[in-house]
Write an enzyme that holds these catalytic residues in place. Sequence first.
Site, PDB file in Angstrom:
ATOM      1  N   SER A   1       0.852  -1.187   0.000  1.00 43.47           N
ATOM      2  CA  SER A   1       0.000   0.000   0.000  1.00 43.47           C
ATOM      3  C   SER A   1       0.887   1.235   0.000  1.00 43.47           C
ATOM      4  CB  SER A   1      -0.912   0.003   1.230  1.00 43.47           C
ATOM      5  OG  SER A   1      -1.713   1.167   1.261  1.00 43.47           O
TER       6      SER A   1
ATOM      7  N   HIS B   1       2.275  12.178  -0.793  1.00 40.29           N
ATOM      8  CA  HIS B   1       1.864  13.579  -0.763  1.00 40.29           C
ATOM      9  C   HIS B   1       3.104  14.419  -1.046  1.00 40.29           C
ATOM     10  CE1 HIS B   1      -2.081  12.566   0.777  1.00 40.29           C
ATOM     11  NE2 HIS B   1      -1.509  11.800   1.691  1.00 40.29           N
TER      12      HIS B   1
ATOM     13  N   HIS C   1      -1.849   7.296  -5.181  1.00 42.74           N
ATOM     14  CA  HIS C   1      -2.122   6.122  -4.337  1.00 42.74           C
ATOM     15  C   HIS C   1      -1.948   4.872  -5.189  1.00 42.74           C
ATOM     16  CE1 HIS C   1      -5.295   2.991  -3.774  1.00 42.74           C
ATOM     17  NE2 HIS C   1      -4.739   2.917  -2.587  1.00 42.74           N
TER      18      HIS C   1
ATOM     19  N   ASN D   1      -2.094   0.385  -4.513  1.00 45.59           N
ATOM     20  CA  ASN D   1      -2.003  -0.827  -3.690  1.00 45.59           C
ATOM     21  C   ASN D   1      -2.365  -2.034  -4.528  1.00 45.59           C
ATOM     22  OD1 ASN D   1      -4.800  -2.094  -2.900  1.00 45.59           O
ATOM     23  ND2 ASN D   1      -5.115   0.128  -2.844  1.00 45.59           N
ATOM     24  N   THR D   2      -1.762  -3.167  -4.190  1.00 42.74           N
ATOM     25  CA  THR D   2      -2.180  -4.451  -4.730  1.00 42.74           C
ATOM     26  C   THR D   2      -2.135  -5.453  -3.588  1.00 42.74           C
ATOM     27  OG1 THR D   2       0.075  -5.006  -5.456  1.00 42.74           O
ATOM     28  CG2 THR D   2      -1.398  -4.013  -7.088  1.00 42.74           C
ATOM     29  N   ARG D   3      -2.974  -6.453  -3.655  1.00 48.14           N
ATOM     30  CA  ARG D   3      -3.089  -7.382  -2.531  1.00 48.14           C
ATOM     31  C   ARG D   3      -3.663  -8.723  -2.985  1.00 48.14           C
ATOM     32  NH1 ARG D   3      -6.726  -3.387  -2.460  1.00 48.14           N
ATOM     33  NH2 ARG D   3      -8.920  -3.936  -2.657  1.00 48.14           N
TER      34      ARG D   3
ATOM     35  N   HIS E   1     -20.565  12.278  -0.591  1.00 51.18           N
ATOM     36  CA  HIS E   1     -21.048  13.471   0.102  1.00 51.18           C
ATOM     37  C   HIS E   1     -20.523  14.768  -0.509  1.00 51.18           C
ATOM     38  CE1 HIS E   1     -17.238  12.655   2.310  1.00 51.18           C
ATOM     39  NE2 HIS E   1     -17.171  13.968   2.426  1.00 51.18           N
TER      40      HIS E   1
ATOM     41  N   GLY F   1      -7.148  -5.323  13.628  1.00 50.77           N
ATOM     42  CA  GLY F   1      -6.143  -5.113  14.658  1.00 50.77           C
ATOM     43  C   GLY F   1      -4.748  -4.830  14.161  1.00 50.77           C
TER      44      GLY F   1
END
Length: 297
Positions: free
Chosen positions: A119, A123, A133, A135-137, A197, A280
Amino acid sequence: MTQAMDAQKAQAAAWFRQLRDEIVAAFEGLEDSHASGPLSDASAGRFEVKETRRSSEDGSDAGGGLMSVMRGGRVFEKVGVNVSEVYGTLSDRAQAAMAARKGLPGMKDDPRFWASGISLVAHMQNPHAPAVHMNTRMFWTPHAWWFGGGSDLNPCIEYDADTAHFHAAQKAHLDPHGAGHYPRLKEWADEYFYIPHRKRARGVGGIFMDDYCTGDWEADFALTQDIGRAFLPAFVPLVEKRRVQQWSDADKEVQYRHRGLYAEYNLVYDRGTKFGLETGHDPDAVLMSLPPIAKWY
């Protein structure tokens, strides 16, 4: 079958670590090569690396990873590149969410999981250089496995040429896997990286996939690898071009306000943030994506 999947898990985890090492080296190289323009006379930034650990509810080992963060560099104001490999049992809440989204009713009977990934959030010091940004998973349960991830560009000052380059690099890496992949993953990113939003996208898009499993592990892993390989060619040329531009106080204000959008999205909607906190994992690692300074008006 179990031995084969164990080998595949190890292969995926090793790839995410290799990609992390390549990106960290490239980003420190950008710091070293910044020889002209704003902040070029400052000290080159370096990553601080910290091991992270995750403990299960009974205190037993449940995996961990590496958190690598650079702060206050010449080019990067804050960038984190994290890798992790965690395992254990999902909480009741996570089980319910996964069963609903994935259609896995057996999760309650056997809630074991394993997950590994990389991840990254960057900035930038220069408001003309885009935040980014990636990420790979890979995620495994006894009931199913899948891949996910992508990358998206988040400029506060938009340049059409930069957006075109970023998307072209993504497309070039996805097209060998089939002409339909890029348009599908681009549309997926447009839908996922949307802030309801605010009724707007958080950036100029990219590619994204989640819960991706065709049943062919080798093919799906190869696609995931090329999503990762696309990142540096898509992003680094933009940094090299924009890091030399002068900026004004007004430009920084625009940057800070745009970062507020980024923070809102990550805290309210991002699935990875929610999953990391619910299972966690080290909260500093989970929340490294937040910008160092942001403003709201």
